[in-house]
Scaffold this motif. Structure first.
Motif: not given
Length: 234
Positions: A17-18, A21, A24-25, A175, A188-190, A193
């Motif tokens: 999960g992390l 992120e 993608t980030t 996660t 939240k992972p987002a 990150v």
């Protein structure tokens, strides 16, 4: 400070999960290329993301990753495991697996990619945890506490060569690793990150992502009973 724009980023544990992120980030913030490393890498449907097979406990796999991703400018040591169990009763294999994955793995990766990071004057990001300073994670806490100190040591060794070393510390996060956790108000992972990459681009050495982590870190300067109040009655 280290910009993600046009960077080449290697993220370990990229399927989680992390980790996903981080991948993608990094792309969203302008990374030229992201190596998404995992034991069983998946496809990403984006030509800026390169799946990379990597078991951080396997020195040969690390050598292959170094040969494939030798243009890395930012290394994100994110891969980790969290077997539950007490130090006195858990299978010893679980304890050593924690240390091999969460501590020795990042050390091996950093040693392998140090020449590339030095050449690029890039960055190393080690993903720690509030459990670096709080022993309720048992063997996981032991491994993350050691990674905290390894991160400090790498900073002393790499900073003179222009390499930024960022230690990232966070509390419970939503996660798969936290599956079955009773923690409330998880990160939240987002958000995690974003905070980590903001700190990286601001040139920081350390980021405490949430209030729980800040509170536990602050308690390190207090008597041990501040973190473990049950000891006060003994």
């Amino acid at each position: 400070m280290t910009s993600l724009k046009d960077a080449t980023v290697l993220v370990t544990g990229a399927n989680g999960g992390l980790g996903a992120e981080f991948v993608t980030t990094a792309v969203a913030r302008g990374a030229r290329l992201v190596y998404a490393a995992a034991r069983d890498p998946k496809g990403w449907g984006d030509n800026r993301v390169v799946p990379l097979q990597l078991d951080v406990t396997d020195p040969d796999a690390i050598d292959r990753a170094r040969e494939r991703a030798g243009d890395t400018t930012i290394l994100v040591n994110n891969a980790a495991i969290f077997p539950r169990g007490d130090l006195l009763t858990a299978p010893l294999d679980d304890i050593t697996a924690n240390i091999e994955t969460n501590l020795i793995g990042p050390i091996r990766l950093t040693r392998a990619f140090a020449p590339a990071l030095r050449s690029a004057e890039g960055a190393l990001v080690n993903v720690g945890s509030v459990l670096s300073w709080f022993a309720v994670g048992k063997a996981h806490s032991v491994s993350k506490a050691a990674l905290w100190m390894a991160t400090n040591a790498f900073r002393l060794e790499l900073s003179p060569d222009g390499v930024q070393v960022l230690g990232a510390y966070l509390g419970p996060t939503d996660t798969p690793m936290q599956a079955g956790s009773n923690a409330t108000g998880m990160n939240k992972p987002a958000d995690v990150v974003a905070a980590v990459f903001d700190a990286l681009e601001a040139g920081q050495h350390e980021v405490l992502v949430d209030e729980t982590t800040k509170r536990v870190h602050a308690a390190l300067s207090q008597p041990v009973t501040a973190l473990y109040p049950a000891l006060a009655s003994r």
